[in-house]
Each structure stands twice: as structure tokens, then as C-alpha cells.
Enzyme design. Structure first.
Site, mmCIF file in Angstrom:
data_model
loop_
_atom_site.group_PDB
_atom_site.id
_atom_site.type_symbol
_atom_site.label_atom_id
_atom_site.label_comp_id
_atom_site.label_asym_id
_atom_site.label_seq_id
_atom_site.Cartn_x
_atom_site.Cartn_y
_atom_site.Cartn_z
ATOM 1 N N ALA A 52 -34.353 -34.061 21.363
ATOM 2 C CA ALA A 52 -33.991 -35.179 20.896
ATOM 3 C C ALA A 52 -33.102 -35.434 20.629
ATOM 4 C CB ALA A 52 -35.391 -36.453 22.035
ATOM 5 N N LYS A 80 -29.895 -40.753 25.019
ATOM 6 C CA LYS A 80 -31.370 -41.339 24.944
ATOM 7 C C LYS A 80 -30.981 -42.814 24.007
ATOM 8 C CE LYS A 80 -34.221 -40.503 21.441
ATOM 9 N NZ LYS A 80 -34.386 -39.736 20.702
#
Lengths: 502, 506
Positions: A52, A80
Site C-alpha cells: 500500500a 487507495k
């Protein structure tokens, strides 16, 4: 000075860090003197914990001229918008740490100060309702920000989830297409020159020698050059961040594809959940003093939301940093430079910012101390700042259900962090240090998300008439909600723009 | 706020512009929950009592004015104000002068700071004039002005600006704000400071006998430091070894034709002179080392520079560079010169004061003030040190060696953080920013480049760029700046067009 230009840059290790460095540095070859070689071995596994990312990754990609859709297709990535924290304050608590900002300042007074006054009075909505990125996340929506300054959707911020190993591979083809050489092989020896101890060459199995003027150590935790050769030393931070192991396992993907990472606190650590197009990345970061590997495995598997794909892969680490990140003619990047658990998705960012600093301070063959000092000063500062932000999550827990959390809540934290927490508790003040990565909004999201209640708010807030202010807040909330609702679904957006083949 | 009832009486002591800045800000911030009083002298001092260069401000003061609800256009009219796009430094090196602008140089190209390309071109032998790449400087040189654009894609967004203000009138405006926010004014001088057993101040006794009690005392008495220094004995760290110009003389003269939106700072034999243009007149000052020059000779030199023989007003003032080690001690907070002062070669005087006020407001204490004073002292101390380094940097990089004053300056010790900064720049043009810097990086860059200092090398990425295309790109930037500046009205015309003229006989 051209005659002192670095001729051979040798990057040791070809994981995400190695290929990110190679791709960013390959422009230097345009001077006709510098050449870049990555030494990597197919035998050595790649630790891909950093799946991430945070918004600055877009700057890195833009600098390299990488097309976002192409990159997401190649890495099977998704968008994200933030991180959802579950069970961190108390068991059952859920809060979002979104990108982007909360509300707008009114008359030069910080937005959150108004919120601190009016929320407890029932005259304001929950904080996240004023952040378009947060509302979009909760609705599973995504679209790129509106380029028009001043619009609500201009403030939308995003990053990516991707398969770090695939990202490395993607950058490898980028770098190789631009003249970066790849040398397959395992390093068996490192040669230093007399009398200054500069690294001269690495020697591979079979005796092949790869000479260099500048070495970039991307060999991971062990730090083949920076530690095993140059013995720079390691500053251990595990008294503040005691998690020392992780188990990682992918699971089958589930619908809908959510545009945020999830971090769920368990009894002796926390579990990440990173949604990709073709699967979900999961991992349990835990403290071995409080839980056995078997128990941890069971916890991880029990908390998957779909079938596991394979057996959990174990990782071990000691949180901390190398005492010197750049010593003589060797610069360490990635895990060779230090380790911070990926709670706030900073692993890839640390690599990226190390590269940016290295480029700005790129040495000639003498490796001037002036540049080395500045590189080390800035890197140290940055790692400590991020460390403090991660410690914050542990320190602010109110969980009394497990000894691990009780010990986190009672630990003594670094002065720099204690000061921040105290000032926030008093009147919601957020102090930031120079060039700090995490914004005021990030600190706000976590501190309020973990139930810190400032004793008071900024007295300037009372200067503005209540009716007016409440109406302005209400309007902000409505605009944010409308803007978020106008966006397409995250899954649909990906299907239309950047779906991976197969 | 209802829950911090214990700090509800604040008393400010002082009568200068600093004291009224505090009074106005506290008045606005505290509303009716606290009683704010100011103990000011029977007669307001004239501007003569203020520091030199004080009317030349920095951009952040505009935000402070907004916070006080002061409309900028109104303020300009009321204070005979003009605009400032930077400071022109004259005579700090052998030849030529330079502008330290309120604004950026060029734009980041390909992830590399703009000045790296300037350095590249310079190293390739081209005659590079850095100023030509900075819109604020180009406009200022041309005597032009317009307010910047908020649109980040517009070249006009690379500018910022500050104001030149008549300080005496600015103070009147502040008094007005304070009054409107019910700050009560007690006229009189402090005769005695009564200390409690914990070292806190319990009351002030005025020379007329009146006793003034409060929970919190703000010392804005300037260099006198009546409370924090005289009464509480907070130690003063003296910086006059490095910054010895602690004395100044001020004079005013008429100005018929308003020129460039610039403050001018000229190196002089025993210090430096400053010229701040206002509507209708200019305020000039000579800031000098009193160990080398007497007042009379200083005044004579100043008048010579101003090309006048007699002026109606001349005044002297002393202010030593240095800082109070604990500007907030117990229940006494020092703001402005009482907390610290730096020779204002960078127009930092009001800037530092407003910055201290903003910090103080955001740290306004509750019943147990221990967290707040420590943070205030840390932040204020850092900012003063950074301002000190900036002032010293002017001397450390000056290309003057003639005369006792400049000989001493060129051999003076350089503080470590400054030495580090200068070494970073010298090696590869790296601009270092620490926490609480009073000015942005561009100001440092302008200083280095203006003093003729180029880094030994440029960044590797700027070095590999194709020289010819760098040349072309920079030429385009230059043209853009020039065109944008030419499109602006002159400084005087802007003031006229926007009806910012001060009342004629004001």
C-alpha cells in the site's frame, strides 16, 4: 568536474528498492559517463511488504513519465483513499485515516477547531463527513481529482495498492529499456580499497567482479554492504515498536473492491488487508513476546474474509534505523536503511524519498562529506518523524483486554511525540515539524479516531457567530457529500480504465 | 471557554506598536470571557521610539491583519501604505545591487530546483542574472505592481507581497481594534512589580499608586523588558558580538513621486542604511555600531544619503540583538523586543512580534501552565536564532573589507547552524531549512546569488540535461517574466487605480 563524475553505480539487490532506484537514476546516464548496474540473484526472495502506498508515489511515477493506467494494469493495482483502523482505540472502534483534508479554514481559523466546539453540541457531523476523500472511500467510489482549483473534488487525494513484486518488475523493464544493466548472480565477497575503506567491487559466485564508484545497498534487512561490510550499526527502536514478526498471505478477492487499506488490531499486533484486482494481500504484524507463531497463524487465517491462497510466509525484523544511511561510497535504501512496520504504508515512500535525496545530493567519485552529512541528517529526521506517527497509534490505545496493549498504553514515548500529544490534549493544537510527511489532517484523524478529547478549543472560534458558522459547516458537509456521490464506483472505474488482463 | 476560568485577567504592559499588536490580538481572541487590560504610558510614543526599518513588513503580517479584521485597502489608506515586492540590497558587495524578492525564482523543472539550472548555465560560462527569472524582482525593478494571482497555473502566483506602513498610524489602527474589542486602557507608568512567593507576578503598582492584579502578564515593553528582565531576571543572551549595530537614527523626508515597491538597504561605513517609501514621504534610518560611530556623525551620514540638509524629525533608538532565554516565565510572557531582537536588516521586527503573538494565542494557557511555556520558549527561541543566522549571513557573505567595521564583520564567528547551511549551498546549491525559519528558501537563494555566490557544482540531474535546451527553457522563463511584469501597472498607478491613496493632509 565532469572528469570526477561517478562512472559506475552498482545497485546491490533488485527488489522494489533496487529497481525503484535504478529507474529513477537512469537519467544520469545521459551524461555519457555514468552507467548503472543492478546485481540481483534469482535465488534470493523478495520481501514485498510494502503493497500500500501514499500519495507522493504519484510524484515519483510522474517524474519517470509512467502512465498510471499502464502501471496499474501491470501491477494489478487498485486505488487507495486512506486506511481504516479497526479496534485501535477500543475493541469495536472503527475510524478512517483518509488522505486529503478535513473541511476548510474559516477566517484563518483551523477547521477542526470549529469542529471541536460544535460536534459535542450536536451541531456538526462526524469529522470524516467533511473530507471528500473519506466520504468517497466509505461509498467505494473513485475518480481522479478535478483539476479546477477551488472545487471540492480538487482536494481529493489518492495513492495505490499494488503488488510490490510486480511493481519492481514493471520498473525493471522501464530501467532496462533505458540502458540499465542487470547482472545476475549472488555476491560472495565485497572488496574495499585502502586506505579509506571505500567499496571497490563486489565479487559474484564464479569469481566475476563488478566494480563501482558508488554502491547502493538494496540488499534488505541484512544490509550486505552498509552493515556486513561497513558496520554502520543499528539503532534499535523496538522498545517503542515491539512487533518483531509478520506473517503474510494472499486471499481470494471479494466484492466490492474497496478503495482503502484496513488495519485491524488483534491481541498482540495488527493485521493488514490490501485489496488488489486479483487477490487481497493480508498479513499479521505481531510481537513474539506476547503470541506464538502458531497462534498468530491461526489468528491471521481466522480473520481472512476469503479463502487463503497458499501458506502464510513468515518475516522477522527489528524496528529501527541504520546509524548511517550513507557511509563512504555506499548508500542504503529500503530495508537495508531501516525498518518501520507498514502501519501507515510508508515503506515505499521511504525508498522514494531516499532516492530523491540521493539525486539532489548525488556525489562525484570523492563522495564529499558535505553531501553525506546532509543526506544522513534529513533521512534520520524523516525516519524519526514517521516513527513517532506510528508510535502514536500504539500509545493512544485504551485497550485493557490484552497485556500487549496495556504495555503500549503505558510506555514512555519520545519527547518529540509526547510534546505533540500534550499540546493536542490541551486545546486541539497540532504542531508539525519542518518537512514532516504527515499533515495536520493525518494527526487529527488518528488522535480523534483514537478518542483523544482536547480539553478546549481555540478561543478565536467564539469570535464568529454561532448560527453563521453552523450554517457554513452544514454547507461544507452537503457539498462534500454531493461531490462524493457524483463519482463512479471504484470497481467500475478500474474495469473501465486499468483492468489487468486475465 | 467556560473550563479555563482561572486565566481570565490579562494585563499587557507597553506602549509601542508591539504592545498594541498584542492588545488588539488578545482583544479579538478573548472576546468577553477574559478581561484584557493594557497599561500604557500617558502619552503614546511617536514613531521615533520604534526600531528602524519597522515600517517595512514581511508577507505574513497580512494574515495577522486579516485575523484582526483589518481590511487591507482600508489599512493602506489609513497608514499611507505602499506595496513591497522585496528589498533591494545596495553596496553589500563590490559592484551592483540585488533584490531579495517576496516570491519564487522560476519554477521546478523535471523535479529539479530551478536555481540548479541557473548554476548550470553560469558554470557553462553564460552571464546569468538570477533576478530576471523572478517575477517579483522583475516587476519591482520596473517599478510595477499588481496583487498576485491565486491560480497556481498563473505566473503571477509565484509572487507574494508585503506592505510598507507608517508605524505611528498603524498603531492608531491597532488601538482602534483593541478599543472596539473592549480592551481597557490604563494610563500610567509601572512603579513596582509585586512578586508572589512562587516567583509569579501578583500585581503591578502604578506610579500613581493604583494596584493592578491579573492572572497573566504580557511584557511588551521593548528593550526595557520591565517585567521579564528587570522584575523576573530572565537572562538575556547577547548576540552583539555577531550583530553589533544596536543603535539607529531615523529621519523622514518628503516624497513627491512614488517609485519602486521596494525597501532599500544600503551597506554603510559602520552598518547599513534603510529607506522605506510611504505615500508622500520616506522613512530612512542608519543602523550602526555605536562603539565605532557617534550619534551626530551617524545623523550627518544619513542626511547626506537622503540628500537633504535638514529634516523636521530625527530620532535615536537603541536595540540590542539577542534573546531572552525564557521569554515565558511563570505567568509572564514577553512578546516583541522584550523577548528578543535581531538587527532588522531583513525587516524582521514586526514579523517576529506577530509570529510570537500567533504562537502565544495558540498556546494560551490553562490553569497549570507548564506545557505551554516550554513550547513557546522553544518555538520563539528557534525562530529568533534562525532570524539571527539570516542577519549574520548578510555580513558573512558581504564582499566588503574596507574599514574597521567591515573588517570585524568579515572575521566574525559564524554560528554552527549557519555554517552548515552555507556549506551545503556552497557545495551543491542545497538550500537547508530548519524548523521555524522566518523567511522562505527563496529568500536565502536571493541572498546567496545576490551576493554573487554560486555553488561549486549543480545537482547531477541538472548537469545531465541538454545545455542547449536548458538555455532555451530559461530564455522562455525570462520572457514570460518580462511580459508579465510589463503588463502590470506602475506602483503609483496601482495605488491610484484601486483608490488606495492616503488622505492628502494625513
Amino acid at each position: 568536474m565532469a572528469d570526477m563524475a561517478v562512472r559506475d553505480v552498482v545497485i546491490v539487490g533488485g527488489g522494489t528498492a533496487g529497481w525503484m532506484a535504478a529507474a529513477a537514476l537512469c537519467r544520469l546516464q545521459l551524461n555519457g559517463t555514468t552507467s548503472i548496474t543492478v546485481v540481483e540473484s534469482d535465488e534470493i526472495g523478495i520481501v514485498g511488504v510494502g503493497e500500500a502506498t501514499i500519495p507522493p508515489i504519484r510524484t515519483y511515477n510522474t517524474m519517470l513519465g509512467i502512465d498510471e493506467r499502464e502501471m496499474l494494469r501491470a501491477t494489478r493495482g487498485s486505488y487507495k483513499l486512506g486506511i481504516e483502523f479497526v479496534n485501535w482505540g477500543r475493541v469495536g472502534d472503527v475510524y478512517l485515516h483518509p488522505f486529503g483534508s478535513f473541511g476548510r479554514d474559516i477566517e484563518a481559523i483551523r477547521f477542526h477547531q470549529f469542529w471541536l466546539k460544535y460536534y459535542p453540541l450536536g451541531l456538526a457531523a462526524p469529522l470524516a463527513e467533511y473530507n471528500v476523500t473519506a466520504v468517497a472511500a466509505k461509498l467505494n467510489r473513485f475518480h481522479h481529482p478535478n483539476p479546477e482549483p477551488g472545487t471540492v473534488l480538487n482536494s481529493l487525494e489518492y495513492a495505490y495498492h499494488f503488488d510490490a513484486a510486480l511493481y519492481g518488475r514493471f520498473l525493471r523493464s522501464y530501467a532496462e529499456a533505458r540502458g540499465v544493466k542487470r547482472q545476475e548472480g549472488k555476491i560472495v565477497q565485497v572488496r574495499q580499497r585502502e586506505p579509506d575503506g571505500f567499496i571497490e567491487a563486489v565479487v559474484l559466485t564464479g569469481g566475476r567482479r563488478v566494480p563501482g564508484d558508488l554502491f547502493i545497498d538494496c540488499s534488505g534487512f541484512r544490509g550486505l554492504l552498509i552493515e556486513q561490510t561497513l558496520h554502520c550499526g543499528y539503532e534499535d527502536w523496538s522498545h517503542w515498536l515491539p512487533c518483531d514478526r509478520a506473517l503474510a498471505v494472499p486471499s481470494e478477492s471479494v466484492n466490492p473492491l474497496i478503495p482503502y487499506t484496513r488495519a485491524t488490531a488483534h491481541t498482540a499486533g495488527w493485521q493488514w488487508r490490501i485489496p488488489l484486482q486479483h487477490r487481497t494481500g493480508n498479513g499479521y504484524v505481531y510481537c513474539s513476546r506476547y503470541v506464538s507463531d502458531d497462534e498468530a497463524t491461526a489468528t491471521l487465517l481466522k480473520n481472512l474474509d476469503a479463502k487463503a491462497m497458499g501458506d502464510p510466509r513468515p518475516l522477522r525484523f527489528v524496528t529501527g534505523r541504520r546509524r548511517k544511511f550513507w557511509d563512504r561510497n555506499c548508500v542504503a535504501l529500503g530495508l537495508a536503511a531501516g525498518f518501520l512496520e507498514p502501519l501507515e504504508s510508508t515503506s515505499i515512500y521511504l525508498i522514494q524519498s531516499g532516492i530523491a535525496r540521493l539525486l539532489a545530493l548525488f556525489p562525484d567519485r570523492t563522495c564529499n562529506e558535505v553531501e553525506i552529512d546532509e543526506y544522513n541528517r534529513l533521512t534520520e529526521l524523516q525516519m524519526e518523524q514517521i516513527r513517532d506517527f506510528i508510535i502514536l497509534h500504539y500509545k493512544l490505545t485504551q485497550r485493557a483486554d490484552a497485556p500487549f496493549w496495556r504495555s503500549c498504553a503505558s510506555m514512555e514515548v519520545p519527547q518529540t511525540l509526547a510534546r505533540k500529544i500534550n499540546l493536542f490534549r490541551r486545546r486541539g493544537r497540532i504542531v508539525r515539524y519542518q518537512d514532516e510527511l504527515f499533515t495536520e489532517d493525518s494527526w487529527l484523524a488518528v488522535m480523534l479516531g483514537q478518542n483523544v478529547k482536547p480539553e478546549r478549543y481555540d478561543p478565536l472560534v467564539d469570535v464568529l457567530a454561532q448560527d453563521n458558522t453552523v450554517a457554513v459547516l452544514r454547507r461544507m458537509q452537503v457539498l462534500v457529500r454531493q461531490a462524493a456521490e457524483s463519482l463512479p464506483g471504484h470497481g467500475d472505474f478500474i474495469a473501465r480504465h486499468c483492468a489487468a488482463a486475465g | 471557554m467556560p473550563d479555563n476560568a482561572s486565566v481570565c485577567r490579562v494585563v499587557i504592559v507597553g506602549g509601542g506598536v508591539e504592545a498594541w499588536m498584542v492588545a488588539a490580538a488578545l482583544g479579538v481572541a478573548c472576546g468577553e470571557r477574559h478581561t484584557v487590560r493594557i497599561v500604557a504610558p500617558d502619552e503614546e510614543p511617536t514613531a521615533e521610539g520604534e526600531a528602524a526599518n519597522v515600517g517595512s513588513t514581511l508577507p505574513p503580517l497580512r494574515a495577522f491583519n486579516t485575523l484582526l479584521g483589518m481590511d487591507e485597502d482600508y489599512l493602506i489608506r489609513a497608514c499611507a501604505g505602499t506595496f513591497k515586492l522585496g528589498t533591494e540590497f545596495v553596496g553589500w558587495r563590490e559592484r551592483g545591487n540585488y533584490i531579495q524578492p517576496c516570491g519564487e525564482f522560476g519554477a521546478t523543472l523535471g523535479g529539479v530546483a530551478f536555481h540548479q539550472y541557473l548554476t548550470r548555465l553560469h558554470a557553462a560560462g553564460a552571464a546569468v542574472r538570477p533576478e530576471e527569472y523572478c517575477l517579483a524582482a522583475v516587476a519591482a525593478r520596473a517599478g510595477r505592481f499588481t496583487r498576485p494571482s491565486q491560480d497556481p497555473s498563473s505566473v503571477q502566483s509565484t509572487m507574494s507581497y508585503a506592505l510598507h506602513l507608517d508605524v505611528a498610524r498603524y498603531r492608531e489602527q491597532l488601538i482602534d481594534v483593541a478599543r472596539r474589542h473592549r480592551v481597557s486602557i490604563v494610563r500610567g507608568a509601572v512603579g513596582e512589580v509585586v512578586l508572589g512567593h512562587t516567583g509569579h507576578i501578583t500585581a503591578l503598582i502604578l506610579s500613581g499608586g493604583e494596584r493592578i492584579e491579573a492572572d497573566l502578564f504580557v511584557d511588551a515593553t521593548g528593550s526595557e523588558a520591565l517585567l521579564i528582565g528587570e522584575a523576573l531576571g530572565a537572562p538575556f543572551e547577547d548576540w552583539s558580538d555577531a550583530l553589533p549595530c544596536s543603535r539607529h537614527v531615523l529621519a523622514w523626508r518628503e516624497l513627491r513621486q512614488l517609485g519602486a515597491p521596494l525597501t532599500r538597504v544600503k551597506a554603510a561605513e559602520f552598518g547599513w542604511m534603510t529607506r522605506v517609501p510611504l505615500q508622500g514621504w520616506v522613512a530612512c534610518g542608519y543602523v550602526y555600531d555605536p562603539t565605532l560611530l557617534d550619534d551626530e556623525s551617524a545623523a550627518k551620514a544619513l542626511l547626506e544619503w537622503m540628500e537633504v540638509e535638514v529634516v523636521t524629525r530625527v530620532s535615536y533608538h537603541s536595540a540590542k540583538s539577542g534573546r531572552r532565554v525564557t521569554p515565558w516565565q511563570g505567568n509572564c510572557v514577553a512578546i516583541g523586543e522584550a523577548a528578543g531582537f535581531v538587527e532588522p536588516v531583513e525587516s524582521t521586527a514586526l514579523h517576529l512580534t506577530q509570529s510570537m503573538i500567533v504562537r502565544f494565542l495558540s498556546l494560551f494557557p490553562t490553569h497549570v501552565p507548564n506545557v505551554e511555556p516550554r513550547e513557546y520558549n522553544r518555538l520563539v527561541g528557534n525562530e529568533l536564532e534562525r532570524a539571527r543566522d539570516l542577519a549574520i549571513a548578510h555580513y558573512a557573505t558581504a564582499g566588503r573589507a574596507a574599514g574597521e567595521f567591515w573588517r570585524r564583520r568579515s572575521s566574525a564567528a559564524i554560528p554552527d547552524p549557519l555554517a552548515y547551511k552555507m556549506a551545503q549551498y556552497a557545495s551543491r546549491g542545497k538550500l537547508v531549512s530548519y524548523d521555524q525559519e522566518p523567511v522562505p528558501e527563496a529568500a536565502w537563494l536571493a541572498l546567496y546569488l545576490g551576493q554573487g555566490i554560486w555553488s561549486q557544482r549543480c545537482e547531477a540531474l541538472a548537469q545531465v540535461a541538454d545545455l542547449e535546451s536548458v538555455r532555451q527553457q530559461l530564455a522562455r522563463v525570462r520572457t514570460t517574466m518580462e511580459q508579465a511584469a510589463t503588463a502590470m501597472p506602475t506602483h503609483a498607478a496601482y495605488i491610484h487605480q484601486h483608490r488606495l491613496g492616503a488622505p492628502a493632509n494625513g
